[in-house]
Design a protein around this motif. Structure first.
Motif, PDB file in Angstrom:
ATOM      1  N   GLN A   3      47.791  43.594  43.518  1.00 32.88           N
ATOM      2  CA  GLN A   3      48.319  42.314  43.064  1.00 32.88           C
ATOM      3  C   GLN A   3      49.149  42.506  41.789  1.00 32.88           C
ATOM      4  OE1 GLN A   3      44.873  42.196  44.288  1.00 32.88           O
ATOM      5  NE2 GLN A   3      45.902  41.517  46.146  1.00 32.88           N
ATOM      6  N   THR A   4      49.847  41.450  41.371  1.00 33.81           N
ATOM      7  CA  THR A   4      50.675  41.517  40.174  1.00 33.81           C
ATOM      8  C   THR A   4      49.827  41.239  38.926  1.00 33.81           C
ATOM      9  OG1 THR A   4      51.235  39.167  40.157  1.00 33.81           O
ATOM     10  CG2 THR A   4      52.598  40.623  41.535  1.00 33.81           C
ATOM     11  N   PRO A   5      50.332  41.616  37.756  1.00 36.05           N
ATOM     12  CA  PRO A   5      49.621  41.275  36.522  1.00 36.05           C
ATOM     13  C   PRO A   5      49.396  39.773  36.358  1.00 36.05           C
ATOM     14  CG  PRO A   5      51.206  43.000  36.081  1.00 36.05           C
ATOM     15  CD  PRO A   5      51.446  42.564  37.499  1.00 36.05           C
ATOM     16  N   LEU A   6      50.347  38.952  36.760  1.00 43.65           N
ATOM     17  CA  LEU A   6      50.170  37.506  36.660  1.00 43.65           C
ATOM     18  C   LEU A   6      49.055  37.016  37.576  1.00 43.65           C
ATOM     19  CD1 LEU A   6      53.840  36.159  36.396  1.00 43.65           C
ATOM     20  CD2 LEU A   6      52.075  36.183  34.613  1.00 43.65           C
ATOM     21  N   GLN A   7      48.977  37.579  38.777  1.00 47.25           N
ATOM     22  CA  GLN A   7      47.888  37.213  39.685  1.00 47.25           C
ATOM     23  C   GLN A   7      46.540  37.651  39.119  1.00 47.25           C
ATOM     24  OE1 GLN A   7      49.662  39.209  43.128  1.00 47.25           O
ATOM     25  NE2 GLN A   7      49.787  37.237  44.215  1.00 47.25           N
ATOM     26  N   ALA A   8      46.520  38.812  38.484  1.00 47.46           N
ATOM     27  CA  ALA A   8      45.274  39.283  37.867  1.00 47.46           C
ATOM     28  C   ALA A   8      44.850  38.371  36.722  1.00 47.46           C
ATOM     29  CB  ALA A   8      45.451  40.715  37.366  1.00 47.46           C
ATOM     30  N   ALA A   9      45.818  37.938  35.899  1.00 50.46           N
ATOM     31  CA  ALA A   9      45.507  37.030  34.798  1.00 50.46           C
ATOM     32  C   ALA A   9      44.963  35.708  35.316  1.00 50.46           C
ATOM     33  CB  ALA A   9      46.754  36.805  33.947  1.00 50.46           C
ATOM     34  N   GLN A  10      45.511  35.213  36.429  1.00 50.46           N
ATOM     35  CA  GLN A  10      45.024  33.967  37.006  1.00 50.46           C
ATOM     36  C   GLN A  10      43.610  34.139  37.541  1.00 50.46           C
ATOM     37  OE1 GLN A  10      46.585  30.823  37.006  1.00 50.46           O
ATOM     38  NE2 GLN A  10      44.445  30.351  37.517  1.00 50.46           N
ATOM     39  N   ALA A  11      43.329  35.290  38.135  1.00 58.23           N
ATOM     40  CA  ALA A  11      41.972  35.568  38.621  1.00 58.23           C
ATOM     41  C   ALA A  11      40.975  35.559  37.469  1.00 58.23           C
ATOM     42  CB  ALA A  11      41.937  36.910  39.354  1.00 58.23           C
ATOM     43  N   LEU A  12      41.353  36.146  36.340  1.00 60.78           N
ATOM     44  CA  LEU A  12      40.484  36.126  35.161  1.00 60.78           C
ATOM     45  C   LEU A  12      40.222  34.688  34.707  1.00 60.78           C
ATOM     46  CD1 LEU A  12      42.098  39.031  33.105  1.00 60.78           C
ATOM     47  CD2 LEU A  12      39.809  39.064  34.119  1.00 60.78           C
ATOM     48  N   ALA A  13      41.274  33.889  34.685  1.00 63.80           N
ATOM     49  CA  ALA A  13      41.134  32.490  34.267  1.00 63.80           C
ATOM     50  C   ALA A  13      40.240  31.707  35.214  1.00 63.80           C
ATOM     51  CB  ALA A  13      42.509  31.839  34.171  1.00 63.80           C
ATOM     52  N   LEU A  19      40.417  44.581  39.028  1.00 67.91           N
ATOM     53  CA  LEU A  19      40.540  46.003  38.726  1.00 67.91           C
ATOM     54  C   LEU A  19      41.772  46.174  37.852  1.00 67.91           C
ATOM     55  CD1 LEU A  19      39.672  47.759  42.109  1.00 67.91           C
ATOM     56  CD2 LEU A  19      38.256  47.568  40.060  1.00 67.91           C
ATOM     57  N   LEU A  20      41.572  46.770  36.669  1.00 71.08           N
ATOM     58  CA  LEU A  20      42.609  46.838  35.648  1.00 71.08           C
ATOM     59  C   LEU A  20      42.931  48.292  35.312  1.00 71.08           C
ATOM     60  CD1 LEU A  20      44.216  45.132  33.444  1.00 71.08           C
ATOM     61  CD2 LEU A  20      42.291  45.662  31.932  1.00 71.08           C
ATOM     62  N   SER A  33      34.678  35.776  27.446  1.00 68.33           N
ATOM     63  CA  SER A  33      33.970  34.578  26.996  1.00 68.33           C
ATOM     64  C   SER A  33      33.108  33.955  28.081  1.00 68.33           C
ATOM     65  CB  SER A  33      34.982  33.530  26.507  1.00 68.33           C
ATOM     66  OG  SER A  33      35.729  32.996  27.592  1.00 68.33           O
ATOM     67  N   ASN A  34      33.269  34.424  29.311  1.00 59.23           N
ATOM     68  CA  ASN A  34      32.615  33.808  30.470  1.00 59.23           C
ATOM     69  C   ASN A  34      31.368  34.611  30.847  1.00 59.23           C
ATOM     70  OD1 ASN A  34      31.872  32.981  33.095  1.00 59.23           O
ATOM     71  ND2 ASN A  34      33.973  32.409  33.598  1.00 59.23           N
ATOM     72  N   ALA A  35      30.201  34.119  30.466  1.00 57.53           N
ATOM     73  CA  ALA A  35      28.960  34.864  30.691  1.00 57.53           C
ATOM     74  C   ALA A  35      28.682  35.091  32.173  1.00 57.53           C
ATOM     75  CB  ALA A  35      27.788  34.138  30.042  1.00 57.53           C
ATOM     76  N   GLU A  36      29.039  34.135  33.025  1.00 55.42           N
ATOM     77  CA  GLU A  36      28.812  34.312  34.459  1.00 55.42           C
ATOM     78  C   GLU A  36      29.690  35.431  35.014  1.00 55.42           C
ATOM     79  OE1 GLU A  36      29.157  30.730  36.677  1.00 55.42           O
ATOM     80  OE2 GLU A  36      27.531  29.706  35.613  1.00 55.42           O
ATOM     81  N   ALA A  37      30.941  35.485  34.555  1.00 53.79           N
ATOM     82  CA  ALA A  37      31.831  36.554  35.011  1.00 53.79           C
ATOM     83  C   ALA A  37      31.347  37.909  34.499  1.00 53.79           C
ATOM     84  CB  ALA A  37      33.253  36.277  34.533  1.00 53.79           C
ATOM     85  N   VAL A  38      30.887  37.955  33.246  1.00 58.94           N
ATOM     86  CA  VAL A  38      30.359  39.207  32.693  1.00 58.94           C
ATOM     87  C   VAL A  38      29.117  39.650  33.461  1.00 58.94           C
ATOM     88  CG1 VAL A  38      29.371  40.304  30.644  1.00 58.94           C
ATOM     89  CG2 VAL A  38      31.338  38.768  30.414  1.00 58.94           C
ATOM     90  N   ALA A  39      28.276  38.698  33.816  1.00 59.26           N
ATOM     91  CA  ALA A  39      27.086  39.027  34.607  1.00 59.26           C
ATOM     92  C   ALA A  39      27.478  39.621  35.958  1.00 59.26           C
ATOM     93  CB  ALA A  39      26.229  37.781  34.804  1.00 59.26           C
ATOM     94  N   PHE A 154      34.990  45.823  46.191  1.00 57.88           N
ATOM     95  CA  PHE A 154      34.299  44.751  46.914  1.00 57.88           C
ATOM     96  C   PHE A 154      34.030  43.544  46.040  1.00 57.88           C
ATOM     97  CE2 PHE A 154      31.035  47.338  44.944  1.00 57.88           C
ATOM     98  CZ  PHE A 154      30.160  46.388  44.431  1.00 57.88           C
ATOM     99  N   ALA A 155      34.022  43.739  44.712  1.00 59.68           N
ATOM    100  CA  ALA A 155      33.592  42.676  43.797  1.00 59.68           C
ATOM    101  C   ALA A 155      34.749  41.900  43.178  1.00 59.68           C
ATOM    102  CB  ALA A 155      32.746  43.281  42.684  1.00 59.68           C
ATOM    103  N   VAL A 156      35.992  42.298  43.442  1.00 63.88           N
ATOM    104  CA  VAL A 156      37.120  41.710  42.724  1.00 63.88           C
ATOM    105  C   VAL A 156      37.950  40.801  43.624  1.00 63.88           C
ATOM    106  CG1 VAL A 156      37.200  43.774  41.283  1.00 63.88           C
ATOM    107  CG2 VAL A 156      38.800  43.561  43.188  1.00 63.88           C
ATOM    108  N   SER A 157      38.708  39.908  42.973  1.00 62.84           N
ATOM    109  CA  SER A 157      39.654  39.074  43.712  1.00 62.84           C
ATOM    110  C   SER A 157      41.094  39.489  43.450  1.00 62.84           C
ATOM    111  CB  SER A 157      39.465  37.598  43.346  1.00 62.84           C
ATOM    112  OG  SER A 157      39.750  37.376  41.989  1.00 62.84           O
ATOM    113  N   ALA A 158      41.307  40.404  42.510  1.00 64.85           N
ATOM    114  CA  ALA A 158      42.640  40.954  42.249  1.00 64.85           C
ATOM    115  C   ALA A 158      42.494  42.391  41.768  1.00 64.85           C
ATOM    116  CB  ALA A 158      43.386  40.127  41.202  1.00 64.85           C
TER     117      ALA A 158
END
Length: 305
Positions: A3-13, A19-20, A33-39, A154-158
């Protein structure tokens, strides 16, 4: 598919994982800042929750908003950022880097990566991103896009393909807590380079504040034997220097430490795929970058460095 960097940034948001690519290794990224995402990172990696994560930011100004860099930190940042260098500082903004990402500590690990794709993702996202190596916990870190996808795709969306990692070892980690400089994890920025900026540095007594300090870490499935002169029956020898083992498995035929660092995790993974009885590694000099290479090898072999 990348995916593109912009798509990756949107996935983070959106609270998803990515995968970076960085210059050190590929990271499994989430909004710090997102405890659920960190978990979700801990779950994907099977990583002990007492191990803190590094917060990646776009520049020094962003770093100074989440951590108290102080004069020593600013001096080091001026020389080594962007690059494979992490600072441990007192935490300033606990909302931007959640408690889980810091393993409950009053300190924060911060890095400004040099990889242009990572920097593009960070700039587009606009906040700190935790991104531990994208391997399952304890295994060799991925230094190619294919290996990163194989480990935790398997765990990522971008997932963003940034090519092979140029450094190949995780960042140097230095603490500037309490007005003193201590080396917590050796890496591509060497001890002598750090001392050229701030003078003599201490050994880190607070290793729990740094990632990558578990006793068994970076390990393939096959047992690793270090300081080996030759392979035993069924082993593969990762050689270093002229005439050390087969050329296919050489960390550096010319004995170049930078080449060995870049090849280390890739060759550990490739050797492991052949299902040997073990992986032997030739002696590596302990000076300069060799300090970091030997640290990773001791942990892959199950020793504390």
């Amino acid at each position: 598919m990348s995916q593109t960097p912009l798509q990756a940034a949107q996935a983070l948001a959106n609270g998803d994982l990515i995968l970076l690519p960085t210059e050190t290794v590929y990271g499994l990224g989430a909004d710090a800042s997102n405890a659920e995402a960190v978990a979700a990172i801990f779950a994907a990696k099977g990583r002990p929750k007492f191990n803190p994560l590094i917060s990646h930011v776009a520049d020094v100004d962003a770093a100074a908003k989440i951590g108290e860099l102080g004069p020593l930190g600013l001096a080091l940042a001026d020389v080594f950022w962007p690059g494979p260098f992490t600072l441990i500082t007192p935490i300033l903004d606990t909302r931007s880097v959640c408690d889980l990402a810091r393993a409950g500590l009053d300190s924060v690990a911060i890095r400004v990566p040099a990889h242009p794709v990572a920097r593009e993702v960070l700039a587009a996202f606009g906040g700190p991103v935790v991104a531990p190596s994208a391997n399952r916990s304890g295994r060799p870190s991925p230094t190619t896009f294919t290996d990163a996808v194989e480990e935790t795709g398997f765990a990522v969306s971008a997932a963003v393909d940034g090519g092979p990692c140029q450094v190949g070892l995780e960042s140097t980690v230095v603490s500037v807590l309490g007005g003193r400089v201590a080396l917590l994890r050796p890496g591509a920025i060497t001890r002598s380079e750090i001392e050229a900026v701030v003078g003599p540095i201490e050994e880190g007594a607070e290793g729990h504040r740094s990632p990558g300090r578990l006793t068994l870490h970076y390990a393939p499935d096959a047992p690793v034997r270090i300081e080996a002169d030759a392979a035993r029956d069924g082993e593969i020898l990762l050689g270093f220097g002229p005439e050390a083992g087969e050329p296919r498995w050489s960390l550096s035929p010319s004995g170049d430490l930078h080449e060995a660092a870049a090849n280390l995790f890739r060759l550990l993974r490739e050797a492991d795929r052949t299902r040997p009885t073990g992986i032997a590694v030739s002696p590596i000099p302990t000076t300069g970058l060799g300090e970091a290479i030997n640290d990773r090898l001791r942990r892959a072999a199950g020793f504390v460095g």
